[in-house]
Design a protein around this motif. Sequence first.
Motif, mmCIF file in Angstrom:
data_model
loop_
_atom_site.group_PDB
_atom_site.id
_atom_site.type_symbol
_atom_site.label_atom_id
_atom_site.label_comp_id
_atom_site.label_asym_id
_atom_site.label_seq_id
_atom_site.Cartn_x
_atom_site.Cartn_y
_atom_site.Cartn_z
ATOM 1 N N ASN A 67 17.735 -8.949 -17.394
ATOM 2 C CA ASN A 67 16.638 -7.663 -17.673
ATOM 3 C C ASN A 67 15.596 -8.055 -16.839
ATOM 4 O OD1 ASN A 67 18.647 -6.773 -18.985
ATOM 5 N ND2 ASN A 67 17.861 -8.523 -20.498
ATOM 6 N N LEU A 68 15.647 -8.967 -15.765
ATOM 7 C CA LEU A 68 13.591 -8.475 -14.998
ATOM 8 C C LEU A 68 14.451 -8.521 -13.969
ATOM 9 C CD1 LEU A 68 11.479 -10.309 -14.419
ATOM 10 C CD2 LEU A 68 12.372 -12.087 -13.222
ATOM 11 N N SER A 69 13.786 -7.203 -13.808
ATOM 12 C CA SER A 69 13.296 -5.829 -12.937
ATOM 13 C C SER A 69 11.977 -6.216 -11.617
ATOM 14 C CB SER A 69 13.043 -4.563 -13.261
ATOM 15 O OG SER A 69 13.871 -3.811 -14.325
ATOM 16 N N VAL A 70 13.263 -6.639 -10.824
ATOM 17 C CA VAL A 70 11.500 -6.796 -9.429
ATOM 18 C C VAL A 70 11.663 -5.833 -8.405
ATOM 19 C CG1 VAL A 70 11.304 -9.035 -8.247
ATOM 20 C CG2 VAL A 70 12.362 -9.606 -10.273
ATOM 21 N N LEU A 71 10.845 -5.734 -7.480
ATOM 22 C CA LEU A 71 10.993 -5.381 -6.540
ATOM 23 C C LEU A 71 10.425 -5.848 -4.750
ATOM 24 C CD1 LEU A 71 10.906 -2.383 -5.078
ATOM 25 C CD2 LEU A 71 8.645 -1.766 -5.408
ATOM 26 N N PHE A 72 10.751 -6.114 -4.675
ATOM 27 C CA PHE A 72 10.098 -7.925 -3.288
ATOM 28 C C PHE A 72 9.180 -7.022 -1.746
ATOM 29 C CE2 PHE A 72 11.523 -9.968 0.308
ATOM 30 C CZ PHE A 72 11.005 -11.348 -0.560
ATOM 31 N N LEU A 73 8.945 -7.155 -1.345
ATOM 32 C CA LEU A 73 7.785 -6.989 -0.843
ATOM 33 C C LEU A 73 7.998 -7.263 0.964
ATOM 34 C CD1 LEU A 73 5.189 -4.720 -2.326
ATOM 35 C CD2 LEU A 73 7.160 -3.836 -1.593
ATOM 36 N N ARG A 74 8.442 -7.010 1.782
ATOM 37 C CA ARG A 74 7.995 -7.784 3.036
ATOM 38 C C ARG A 74 7.596 -6.483 3.877
ATOM 39 N NH1 ARG A 74 7.855 -12.579 2.378
ATOM 40 N NH2 ARG A 74 8.397 -13.022 4.202
ATOM 41 N N TYR A 75 6.404 -7.202 3.904
ATOM 42 C CA TYR A 75 5.344 -6.702 5.072
ATOM 43 C C TYR A 75 4.250 -7.407 6.327
ATOM 44 C CZ TYR A 75 2.114 -6.574 1.875
ATOM 45 O OH TYR A 75 1.041 -6.476 0.856
ATOM 46 N N ALA A 76 4.179 -6.688 7.264
ATOM 47 C CA ALA A 76 2.291 -7.499 8.105
ATOM 48 C C ALA A 76 1.868 -7.157 7.273
ATOM 49 C CB ALA A 76 3.546 -6.571 9.455
ATOM 50 N N PHE A 77 0.737 -7.913 7.436
ATOM 51 C CA PHE A 77 -0.945 -7.884 6.476
ATOM 52 C C PHE A 77 -0.895 -6.660 6.958
ATOM 53 C CE2 PHE A 77 -5.031 -7.976 6.214
ATOM 54 C CZ PHE A 77 -4.986 -8.864 5.242
ATOM 55 N N TYR A 78 -1.014 -5.935 8.271
ATOM 56 C CA TYR A 78 -1.219 -4.561 8.747
ATOM 57 C C TYR A 78 -1.268 -3.530 8.007
ATOM 58 C CZ TYR A 78 2.241 -4.802 12.150
ATOM 59 O OH TYR A 78 3.232 -5.101 12.903
ATOM 60 N N GLU A 79 -0.258 -3.434 7.233
ATOM 61 C CA GLU A 79 1.191 -2.416 7.172
ATOM 62 C C GLU A 79 0.558 -2.174 5.583
ATOM 63 O OE1 GLU A 79 5.045 -2.458 9.665
ATOM 64 O OE2 GLU A 79 4.984 -3.779 8.178
ATOM 65 N N PHE A 80 -0.219 -2.852 4.514
ATOM 66 C CA PHE A 80 -0.175 -3.358 3.344
ATOM 67 C C PHE A 80 -0.830 -1.182 2.713
ATOM 68 C CE2 PHE A 80 -4.737 -4.689 5.202
ATOM 69 C CZ PHE A 80 -5.911 -3.802 4.094
ATOM 70 N N LYS A 81 -1.456 -0.425 4.022
ATOM 71 C CA LYS A 81 -1.341 0.512 3.309
ATOM 72 C C LYS A 81 -0.379 1.912 3.786
ATOM 73 C CE LYS A 81 -6.375 0.142 4.767
ATOM 74 N NZ LYS A 81 -7.635 0.754 5.439
ATOM 75 N N GLU A 82 -0.034 1.166 4.659
ATOM 76 C CA GLU A 82 1.120 1.838 4.610
ATOM 77 C C GLU A 82 2.540 1.133 3.225
ATOM 78 O OE1 GLU A 82 0.260 0.651 7.032
ATOM 79 O OE2 GLU A 82 -0.706 1.895 8.522
ATOM 80 N N ILE A 83 2.920 0.985 2.891
ATOM 81 C CA ILE A 83 3.234 -0.236 1.800
ATOM 82 C C ILE A 83 2.978 1.068 0.830
ATOM 83 C CG2 ILE A 83 3.852 -1.891 0.548
ATOM 84 C CD1 ILE A 83 5.649 -1.578 3.076
ATOM 85 N N SER A 84 1.295 0.477 0.081
ATOM 86 C CA SER A 84 1.234 0.923 -0.537
ATOM 87 C C SER A 84 1.387 2.731 -0.753
ATOM 88 C CB SER A 84 -0.810 1.029 -0.818
ATOM 89 O OG SER A 84 -0.862 1.968 -0.017
ATOM 90 N N GLN A 85 1.431 3.201 0.024
ATOM 91 C CA GLN A 85 1.747 5.327 -0.055
ATOM 92 C C GLN A 85 3.449 5.007 -0.542
ATOM 93 O OE1 GLN A 85 -0.576 7.593 0.422
ATOM 94 N NE2 GLN A 85 -1.449 5.625 -0.353
ATOM 95 N N SER A 86 4.015 4.318 0.971
ATOM 96 C CA SER A 86 5.088 3.889 0.337
ATOM 97 C C SER A 86 5.874 3.622 -1.066
ATOM 98 C CB SER A 86 6.530 3.025 0.929
ATOM 99 O OG SER A 86 5.891 3.526 2.275
ATOM 100 N N LEU A 87 5.153 2.887 -2.462
ATOM 101 C CA LEU A 87 4.880 2.293 -3.216
ATOM 102 C C LEU A 87 5.071 4.147 -4.519
ATOM 103 C CD1 LEU A 87 3.909 -1.197 -3.810
ATOM 104 C CD2 LEU A 87 6.220 -0.248 -3.861
ATOM 105 N N ILE A 88 3.956 4.773 -3.719
ATOM 106 C CA ILE A 88 3.662 5.889 -4.860
ATOM 107 C C ILE A 88 4.191 6.554 -4.982
ATOM 108 C CG2 ILE A 88 1.283 7.612 -4.572
ATOM 109 C CD1 ILE A 88 -0.488 5.584 -4.116
ATOM 110 N N TYR A 89 4.863 6.949 -3.333
ATOM 111 C CA TYR A 89 6.187 8.367 -3.103
ATOM 112 C C TYR A 89 7.184 7.707 -3.684
ATOM 113 C CZ TYR A 89 1.676 10.282 -2.275
ATOM 114 O OH TYR A 89 0.623 10.638 -2.422
#
Length: 90
Positions: A67-89
């Motif tokens: 029952n542990l829900s995990v969303l594992f992210l892998r991205y280059a540091f400079y991609e954090f803005k794109e990752i945040s937008q992807s998560l939102i949508y």
Amino acid sequence: MILADENIHTYIVESLRDAGFEVISVTELKKGIKDEQVIEWALDNDYLLLTEDRDFGEWVFAHHIKNLSVLFLRYAFYEFKEISQSLIYL
């Protein structure tokens, strides 16, 4: 509700909050706690755990944490803005 592990960039946490998501940040609450405590918080409160830490995959599969829900992210540091937008949508 989302529990952001301490390795999640502050920009991602704030972007999710700005988009209306309820996000609890390990960094803001109790930085440096052990993975076991993070898992306990997530399970006790039915949080989705957002992390970059591969160890949580081991906890789920090797240690059979249920029952542990995990969303594992892998991205280059400079991609954090794109990752945040992807998560939102997501």
